[in-house]
Design a protein around this motif. Structure first.
Motif, mmCIF file in Angstrom:
data_model
loop_
_atom_site.group_PDB
_atom_site.id
_atom_site.type_symbol
_atom_site.label_atom_id
_atom_site.label_comp_id
_atom_site.label_asym_id
_atom_site.label_seq_id
_atom_site.Cartn_x
_atom_site.Cartn_y
_atom_site.Cartn_z
ATOM 1 N N GLN A 117 0.836 -1.206 0.000
ATOM 2 C CA GLN A 117 0.000 0.000 0.000
ATOM 3 C C GLN A 117 0.866 1.250 0.000
ATOM 4 O OE1 GLN A 117 -3.450 0.203 -0.305
ATOM 5 N NE2 GLN A 117 -2.902 2.333 -0.684
ATOM 6 N N MET A 118 1.951 1.232 0.761
ATOM 7 C CA MET A 118 2.837 2.396 0.794
ATOM 8 C C MET A 118 3.485 2.632 -0.567
ATOM 9 S SD MET A 118 4.572 2.207 4.575
ATOM 10 C CE MET A 118 5.373 3.801 4.440
ATOM 11 N N LYS A 119 3.874 1.566 -1.252
ATOM 12 C CA LYS A 119 4.449 1.719 -2.591
ATOM 13 C C LYS A 119 3.410 2.311 -3.544
ATOM 14 C CE LYS A 119 7.103 -1.350 -4.532
ATOM 15 N NZ LYS A 119 7.700 -2.611 -5.009
ATOM 16 N N LYS A 120 2.185 1.841 -3.441
ATOM 17 C CA LYS A 120 1.112 2.372 -4.288
ATOM 18 C C LYS A 120 0.891 3.857 -3.983
ATOM 19 C CE LYS A 120 -3.756 1.821 -5.338
ATOM 20 N NZ LYS A 120 -5.023 1.314 -4.874
ATOM 21 N N ASP A 121 0.836 4.193 -2.706
ATOM 22 C CA ASP A 121 0.647 5.588 -2.301
ATOM 23 C C ASP A 121 1.827 6.457 -2.737
ATOM 24 O OD1 ASP A 121 -1.744 4.858 -1.170
ATOM 25 O OD2 ASP A 121 -1.077 5.083 0.910
#
Length: 144
Positions: A99-103
């Motif tokens: 999720q952090m990579k996507k964000d």
């Protein structure tokens, strides 16, 4: 030729040929005026413009929350966490890391779009506090 100390604004240094490349914060203060001045010089071929990505200074330009916090100022102002507060890979689950990579991808694309929307021709990338170089997964997103 005037000394660098005599030049108070980057615009003068660009106009005098002392600077030919700059990297700008997409979320910087007074960015509208700065972008207009920079675009004029970019259009004249006087300067190459770079995007200086940040996830550690100022606030996000997208609506993602992984790297920001809301100030207790009654206005809902969002700012990035300090670079030393970035989460380490070993302390997070795979789901959260994904999720952090996507964000992060969303935020970096939004920062780049801010400069493109201002009419700037972005030719190089850099990042503040080397935050995108600290962790391999952040570097992957920056390279993509």
């Amino acid at each position: 030729m005037p000394s660098i100390r005599m030049i108070r604004h980057p615009w003068k240094a660009i106009d005098q040929g002392l600077i030919n490349s700059v990297a700008v914060f997409p979320n910087g203060p007074n960015r509208k005026v700065s972008f207009e001045k920079l675009k004029k010089r970019d259009d004249q071929g006087k300067v190459d413009v770079g995007c200086h990505f940040t996830i550690s200074s100022g606030g996000p330009v997208s609506d993602v929350e992984s790297f920001s916090r809301t100030l207790d100022d009654g206005k809902g102002t969002r700012v990035f966490r300090h670079y030393y507060e970035l989460k380490r890979k070993g302390t997070l689950s795979q789901r959260i890391r994904n999720q952090m990579k996507k964000d992060l991808r969303t935020e970096l694309e939004a920062q780049l779009q801010v400069l493109k929307d201002a009419g700037l021709n972005v030719k190089h990338l850099s990042n503040h506090h080397n935050t995108l170089d600290l962790f391999p997964e952040y570097m992957e997103v920056q390279i993509e």
